[in-house]
Motif scaffolding. Structure first.
Motif, PDB file in Angstrom:
ATOM      1  N   PRO A 135       0.823  -1.208   0.000  1.00 27.67           N
ATOM      2  CA  PRO A 135       0.000   0.000   0.000  1.00 27.67           C
ATOM      3  C   PRO A 135       0.857   1.257   0.000  1.00 27.67           C
ATOM      4  O   PRO A 135       2.033   1.231   0.378  1.00 27.67           O
ATOM      5  CB  PRO A 135      -0.801  -0.119   1.299  1.00 27.67           C
ATOM      6  N   GLN A 136       0.268   2.364  -0.407  1.00 29.19           N
ATOM      7  CA  GLN A 136       1.026   3.602  -0.552  1.00 29.19           C
ATOM      8  C   GLN A 136       1.704   4.024   0.739  1.00 29.19           C
ATOM      9  O   GLN A 136       2.844   4.492   0.722  1.00 29.19           O
ATOM     10  CB  GLN A 136       0.089   4.710  -1.038  1.00 29.19           C
ATOM     11  N   TRP A 137       1.042   3.847   1.865  1.00 32.82           N
ATOM     12  CA  TRP A 137       1.621   4.308   3.132  1.00 32.82           C
ATOM     13  C   TRP A 137       2.848   3.493   3.533  1.00 32.82           C
ATOM     14  O   TRP A 137       3.593   3.893   4.430  1.00 32.82           O
ATOM     15  CB  TRP A 137       0.582   4.296   4.254  1.00 32.82           C
ATOM     16  N   ALA A 138       3.089   2.377   2.850  1.00 30.12           N
ATOM     17  CA  ALA A 138       4.276   1.558   3.114  1.00 30.12           C
ATOM     18  C   ALA A 138       5.269   1.619   1.953  1.00 30.12           C
ATOM     19  O   ALA A 138       6.175   0.790   1.881  1.00 30.12           O
ATOM     20  CB  ALA A 138       3.873   0.110   3.382  1.00 30.12           C
ATOM     21  N   VAL A 139       5.110   2.619   1.076  1.00 28.65           N
ATOM     22  CA  VAL A 139       6.017   2.763  -0.067  1.00 28.65           C
ATOM     23  C   VAL A 139       6.556   4.186  -0.173  1.00 28.65           C
ATOM     24  O   VAL A 139       7.754   4.396  -0.307  1.00 28.65           O
ATOM     25  CB  VAL A 139       5.326   2.365  -1.391  1.00 28.65           C
ATOM     26  N   VAL A 140       5.672   5.190  -0.138  1.00 32.11           N
ATOM     27  CA  VAL A 140       6.081   6.575  -0.352  1.00 32.11           C
ATOM     28  C   VAL A 140       5.884   7.390   0.918  1.00 32.11           C
ATOM     29  O   VAL A 140       5.502   6.871   1.957  1.00 32.11           O
ATOM     30  CB  VAL A 140       5.310   7.213  -1.529  1.00 32.11           C
ATOM     31  N   GLY A 141       6.159   8.678   0.815  1.00 35.01           N
ATOM     32  CA  GLY A 141       5.992   9.572   1.960  1.00 35.01           C
ATOM     33  C   GLY A 141       7.276   9.738   2.751  1.00 35.01           C
ATOM     34  O   GLY A 141       8.252   9.010   2.577  1.00 35.01           O
ATOM     35  N   ASP A 142       7.264  10.716   3.631  1.00 42.42           N
ATOM     36  CA  ASP A 142       8.435  10.989   4.463  1.00 42.42           C
ATOM     37  C   ASP A 142       8.669   9.847   5.439  1.00 42.42           C
ATOM     38  O   ASP A 142       7.725   9.291   6.007  1.00 42.42           O
ATOM     39  CB  ASP A 142       8.241  12.278   5.254  1.00 42.42           C
ATOM     40  N   THR A 143       9.926   9.498   5.649  1.00 40.04           N
ATOM     41  CA  THR A 143      10.284   8.418   6.553  1.00 40.04           C
ATOM     42  C   THR A 143      10.689   8.963   7.919  1.00 40.04           C
ATOM     43  O   THR A 143      10.943  10.157   8.083  1.00 40.04           O
ATOM     44  CB  THR A 143      11.430   7.585   5.964  1.00 40.04           C
ATOM     45  N   PHE A 144      10.749   8.064   8.894  1.00 41.07           N
ATOM     46  CA  PHE A 144      11.094   8.437  10.266  1.00 41.07           C
ATOM     47  C   PHE A 144      11.543   7.184  11.006  1.00 41.07           C
ATOM     48  O   PHE A 144      11.189   6.060  10.615  1.00 41.07           O
ATOM     49  CB  PHE A 144       9.886   9.068  10.976  1.00 41.07           C
ATOM     50  N   PRO A 145      12.316   7.325  12.080  1.00 37.02           N
ATOM     51  CA  PRO A 145      12.702   6.152  12.854  1.00 37.02           C
ATOM     52  C   PRO A 145      11.521   5.587  13.637  1.00 37.02           C
ATOM     53  O   PRO A 145      10.711   6.340  14.196  1.00 37.02           O
ATOM     54  CB  PRO A 145      13.765   6.693  13.820  1.00 37.02           C
ATOM     55  N   VAL A 146      11.414   4.286  13.674  1.00 38.07           N
ATOM     56  CA  VAL A 146      10.496   3.631  14.593  1.00 38.07           C
ATOM     57  C   VAL A 146      11.298   3.212  15.824  1.00 38.07           C
ATOM     58  O   VAL A 146      12.517   3.157  15.786  1.00 38.07           O
ATOM     59  CB  VAL A 146       9.781   2.423  13.948  1.00 38.07           C
ATOM     60  N   GLY A 147      10.594   2.936  16.904  1.00 38.93           N
ATOM     61  CA  GLY A 147      11.284   2.518  18.121  1.00 38.93           C
ATOM     62  C   GLY A 147      11.650   3.649  19.052  1.00 38.93           C
ATOM     63  O   GLY A 147      12.328   3.436  20.059  1.00 38.93           O
TER      64      GLY A 147
END
Length: 285
Positions: A135-147
């Motif tokens: 899905p788009q929310w798991a491909v594009v857009g600004d990234t950020f650290p999880v955790g």
């Protein structure tokens, strides 16, 4: 099945794009209508709810075997032709043209750095994930650290993370979360998307590019860091040394796509030569 992928939702919220470089900024991406803004917010709400430590680890396990497809870099570039977004208000030409436009912009500004030209061609190839059904929310857009707790430089930070289960977990809900101070971004688990996938794919296939290239690919969507100034508590000295390179790449990764399309057939031999030099042959994706 042909999968259409929506435009990168973060584009609406990037006022730092250089107006001069963007030419007539007002002629591109008229994002004033309510339905589009609602869609952008909805995309980020899904992303910021579902991008958790567990989700990212599952996606890494799923895709980092690199058993999705065997193909050359140029075949992957051609696959981007299937990612034309029919809802894009500006352009109806294939995404592959953006790869060549970015590469050519870098080539003109940095004629002596052929590896940098190739980065322009490579940077969005991780979007083949969309053709694998992501899905788009798991491909594009600004990234950020999880955790760790999201910082204020993340788009919609105050209004989209409320339902993310990691923020209820004491291991992940502090400023440092599961990390040590200045542990280095290479030790940080980034949200899953085309940047992280392509970075890992390049490592897996032993691309012979300099460290700067790997940083550009992995972090070009990490706007909360390279433009927003956040997450410095996680950075090593090397990260800070590489930051200007990521910012330099960002100048050319403009999303105000120009209708003056490059002559791709004329450019292919030059870029095929770079592929043969730095990442030849049939690769695992």
């Amino acid at each position: 099945m042909k999968v259409a992928m929506g435009a990168d939702p973060s584009l609406v919220y990037r006022p730092e794009v250089d107006p001069e470089a963007a030419k007539d900024k007002g002629s591109f991406r008229n994002y004033t209508s309510g339905p589009l803004l609602d869609r952008v917010f909805a995309t980020y709400k899904l992303m910021h709810t579902r991008q958790t430590v567990d989700f990212v680890r599952r996606k890494r396990a799923q895709f980092m075997t690199f058993s999705y497809k065997r193909m050359t870099v140029m075949e992957a570039v051609d696959m981007l032709d299937e990612l034309v977004d029919e809802s894009d208000p500006d352009v109806d030409f294939p995404n592959s043209f953006h790869a060549f436009q970015t590469a050519e912009g870098i080539r003109k500004a940095h004629p002596d750095k052929d590896w940098f030209h190739l980065v322009g061609l490579l940077h969005d190839l991780g979007k083949v994930l969309a053709l694998a059904g992501e899905p788009q929310w798991a491909v594009v857009g600004d990234t950020f650290p999880v955790g760790c707790r999201p910082q204020a430089s993340v788009v919609f930070c105050d209004s989209t993370f409320q339902d993310n289960p990691d923020l209820q977990d004491p291991r992940y809900s502090t400023e440092l979360g599961m990390y040590q101070p200045h542990c280095g971004l290479e030790n940080v688990l980034m949200s899953w998307g085309h940047d992280e996938y392509m970075y890992q794919m390049m490592k897996f296939n032993n691309f012979s590019l300099p460290t700067e290239a790997f940083y550009m690919i992995r972090f070009h969507s990490f706007y909360p860091w390279h433009t927003g100034g956040g997450y410095r508590q996680l950075c090593s000295a090397q990260d800070l040394a590489m930051l200007p390179w990521v910012q330099e790449f960002n100048k050319f990764d403009l999303y105000t796509k120009c209708p003056d399309l490059p002559d791709v057939d004329e450019l292919r031999p030059y870029y095929q030569g770079l592929i043969d030099k730095y990442c030849p042959g049939v690769l695992s994706w």
